[in-house]
Scaffold this active site. Structure first.
Site, PDB file in Angstrom:
ATOM      1  N   LYS A  47     -35.740 -28.234   7.612  1.00 54.21           N
ATOM      2  CA  LYS A  47     -37.026 -28.737   7.853  1.00 54.21           C
ATOM      3  C   LYS A  47     -37.455 -29.291   6.518  1.00 54.21           C
ATOM      4  O   LYS A  47     -38.669 -29.707   6.377  1.00 54.21           O
ATOM      5  CB  LYS A  47     -37.858 -27.485   8.155  1.00 54.21           C
ATOM      6  CG  LYS A  47     -37.419 -26.647   9.420  1.00 54.21           C
ATOM      7  CD  LYS A  47     -38.316 -25.132   9.562  1.00 54.21           C
ATOM      8  CE  LYS A  47     -37.454 -24.292  10.300  1.00 54.21           C
ATOM      9  NZ  LYS A  47     -37.623 -23.015   9.965  1.00 54.21           N
ATOM     10  N   GLY A  48     -36.532 -29.046   5.666  1.00 56.70           N
ATOM     11  CA  GLY A  48     -36.836 -29.489   4.010  1.00 56.70           C
ATOM     12  C   GLY A  48     -37.435 -30.677   3.920  1.00 56.70           C
ATOM     13  O   GLY A  48     -37.987 -30.941   2.849  1.00 56.70           O
ATOM     14  N   ASP A 104     -34.171 -33.180   1.159  1.00 51.79           N
ATOM     15  CA  ASP A 104     -35.056 -32.752   0.247  1.00 51.79           C
ATOM     16  C   ASP A 104     -34.426 -32.414  -1.247  1.00 51.79           C
ATOM     17  O   ASP A 104     -34.663 -32.529  -2.147  1.00 51.79           O
ATOM     18  CB  ASP A 104     -35.660 -31.429   0.578  1.00 51.79           C
ATOM     19  CG  ASP A 104     -34.819 -30.241   1.022  1.00 51.79           C
ATOM     20  OD1 ASP A 104     -33.474 -30.686   0.927  1.00 51.79           O
ATOM     21  OD2 ASP A 104     -34.947 -29.412   1.815  1.00 51.79           O
ATOM     22  N   ASP A 107     -27.906 -29.909  -3.666  1.00 48.93           N
ATOM     23  CA  ASP A 107     -27.397 -29.141  -4.797  1.00 48.93           C
ATOM     24  C   ASP A 107     -25.962 -28.952  -4.757  1.00 48.93           C
ATOM     25  O   ASP A 107     -25.224 -29.356  -5.630  1.00 48.93           O
ATOM     26  CB  ASP A 107     -28.330 -27.499  -3.993  1.00 48.93           C
ATOM     27  CG  ASP A 107     -27.884 -26.240  -4.935  1.00 48.93           C
ATOM     28  OD1 ASP A 107     -27.279 -26.515  -6.107  1.00 48.93           O
ATOM     29  OD2 ASP A 107     -28.194 -25.149  -4.469  1.00 48.93           O
ATOM     30  N   VAL A 157     -35.813 -23.674  -6.649  1.00 44.74           N
ATOM     31  CA  VAL A 157     -37.090 -24.520  -6.668  1.00 44.74           C
ATOM     32  C   VAL A 157     -37.613 -24.538  -5.261  1.00 44.74           C
ATOM     33  O   VAL A 157     -36.753 -24.205  -4.360  1.00 44.74           O
ATOM     34  CB  VAL A 157     -37.165 -25.923  -7.314  1.00 44.74           C
ATOM     35  CG1 VAL A 157     -36.773 -25.866  -8.620  1.00 44.74           C
ATOM     36  CG2 VAL A 157     -36.054 -26.604  -6.464  1.00 44.74           C
ATOM     37  N   ASP A 163     -38.107 -24.239   0.774  1.00 42.60           N
ATOM     38  CA  ASP A 163     -38.681 -22.879   1.282  1.00 42.60           C
ATOM     39  C   ASP A 163     -37.812 -21.879   0.237  1.00 42.60           C
ATOM     40  O   ASP A 163     -36.752 -22.101  -0.195  1.00 42.60           O
ATOM     41  CB  ASP A 163     -38.569 -22.402   2.603  1.00 42.60           C
ATOM     42  CG  ASP A 163     -37.364 -22.409   2.918  1.00 42.60           C
ATOM     43  OD1 ASP A 163     -36.232 -23.061   2.871  1.00 42.60           O
ATOM     44  OD2 ASP A 163     -36.877 -21.395   3.368  1.00 42.60           O
TER      45      ASP A 163
HETATM   46  P1  IMP Z   1     -26.311 -27.922  -0.604  1.00 40.33           P
HETATM   47  O1  IMP Z   1     -25.647 -27.754   0.583  1.00 40.33           O
HETATM   48  O2  IMP Z   1     -26.047 -26.881  -1.605  1.00 40.33           O
HETATM   49  O3  IMP Z   1     -26.422 -29.213  -1.416  1.00 40.33           O
HETATM   50  O4  IMP Z   1     -28.017 -27.617  -0.371  1.00 40.33           O
HETATM   51  C1  IMP Z   1     -28.377 -27.579   0.992  1.00 40.33           C
HETATM   52  C2  IMP Z   1     -29.701 -27.040   1.307  1.00 40.33           C
HETATM   53  O5  IMP Z   1     -29.934 -25.805   0.942  1.00 40.33           O
HETATM   54  C3  IMP Z   1     -31.036 -27.991   0.975  1.00 40.33           C
HETATM   55  O6  IMP Z   1     -30.935 -29.038   1.750  1.00 40.33           O
HETATM   56  C4  IMP Z   1     -32.035 -26.984   0.793  1.00 40.33           C
HETATM   57  O7  IMP Z   1     -32.366 -26.985   1.938  1.00 40.33           O
HETATM   58  C5  IMP Z   1     -31.303 -25.753   0.363  1.00 40.33           C
HETATM   59  N1  IMP Z   1     -31.694 -25.565  -1.138  1.00 40.33           N
HETATM   60  C6  IMP Z   1     -30.701 -25.846  -2.266  1.00 40.33           C
HETATM   61  N2  IMP Z   1     -31.123 -25.547  -3.437  1.00 40.33           N
HETATM   62  C7  IMP Z   1     -32.181 -25.054  -3.062  1.00 40.33           C
HETATM   63  C8  IMP Z   1     -33.496 -24.603  -3.721  1.00 40.33           C
HETATM   64  O8  IMP Z   1     -33.399 -24.773  -5.049  1.00 40.33           O
HETATM   65  N3  IMP Z   1     -34.742 -24.325  -3.362  1.00 40.33           N
HETATM   66  C9  IMP Z   1     -34.693 -24.359  -1.824  1.00 40.33           C
HETATM   67  N4  IMP Z   1     -33.747 -24.691  -0.931  1.00 40.33           N
HETATM   68  C10 IMP Z   1     -32.483 -25.240  -1.499  1.00 40.33           C
HETATM   69 MG    MG Z   2     -32.646 -29.127   3.655  1.00 43.57          MG
END
Ligand code: IMP
Ligand code: MG
Length: 183
Positions: A47-48, A104, A107, A157, A163
């Site tokens: 939903k981000g 969004d 990470d 964040v 969220d």
């Molecule tokens: P990744 O797979 O670690 O790159 O991140 C995947 C998902 O984790 C993102 O699409 C976000 O929905 C969530 N996410 C990562 N970092 C944050 C944060 O700092 N705050 C909130 N959601 C996060």
């Molecule tokens: Mg996301």
């Protein structure tokens, strides 16, 4: 929701509403140029990416198609679980389509590297990424977003779609969540 309503929950504002809108408008102009005369299918990651999709697509002065996927790599906490699941798949076939993923945040990159591979394997003609935020950790994995809104420090964040336990998505800005709320 305004900052004043929840100021105790936000340690500091990282990106303001004005900065987000200005940057999305710049990126839209760039995307218009890059995709001139080409197909463009925006795929939002639920939903981000809801806020980013709504604002970015409205800055685009051209036709687009829009579709959505919901994937999950996070549990209820603030750490990536490393497992990506499809919670909602695309409505349409993307064979030979020019896909721009709207996300969004980048990470660890787990979600986006998995998603890029998944969409490519379905026969998309191209798969590029637009992410509003990118954390430095993202450099560790092989994800190369074509469009990045802002590089931010590695802190948890919230806001503008992001969220914590489903809350804070409806903030128009992005802020660091106060540590006392999750540690
Ligand atoms: P990744 O797979 O670690 O790159 O991140 C995947 C998902 O984790 C993102 O699409 C976000 O929905 C969530 N996410 C990562 N970092 C944050 C944060 O700092 N705050 C909130 N959601 C996060
Ligand atoms: Mg996301």
């Amino acid at each position: 929701m305004e900052l004043s309503k929840i100021s105790g929950d936000i340690e500091k504002v990282v990106v303001t509403e004005e900065q987000i809108q200005k940057r999305l408008k710049e990126l839209a102009a760039q995307v218009e140029k890059d995709y001139e005369g080409r197909d463009l299918l925006l795929i939002g990651v639920l939903k981000g990416a809801v806020m980013a999709m709504a604002d970015f697509s409205r800055h685009l002065q051209r036709h687009i198609d829009m579709d959505w996927m919901a994937v999950s790599s996070y549990g209820a906490g603030t750490q990536s679980s490393g497992v990506v699941r499809i919670l909602k798949d695309l409505d349409k076939d993307i064979l030979n389509r020019e896909v721009l993923i709207i996300e969004d945040i980048l990470d660890t990159g787990l979600t986006l590297s998995w998603l890029t591979e998944n969409l490519t394997s379905r026969g998309a003609k191209s798969v590029n990424i637009l992410t509003v935020l990118r954390k430095p950790d993202a450099a560790k994995v092989s994800v190369n977003p074509k469009y990045v809104g802002f590089d931010i420090p590695s802190e948890f964040v919230v806001g503008y779609g992001l969220d914590f336990n489903e809350k804070y998505r409806n903030l128009p800005f992005i802020g660091v969540l106060a540590k006392h709320l999750y540690s």
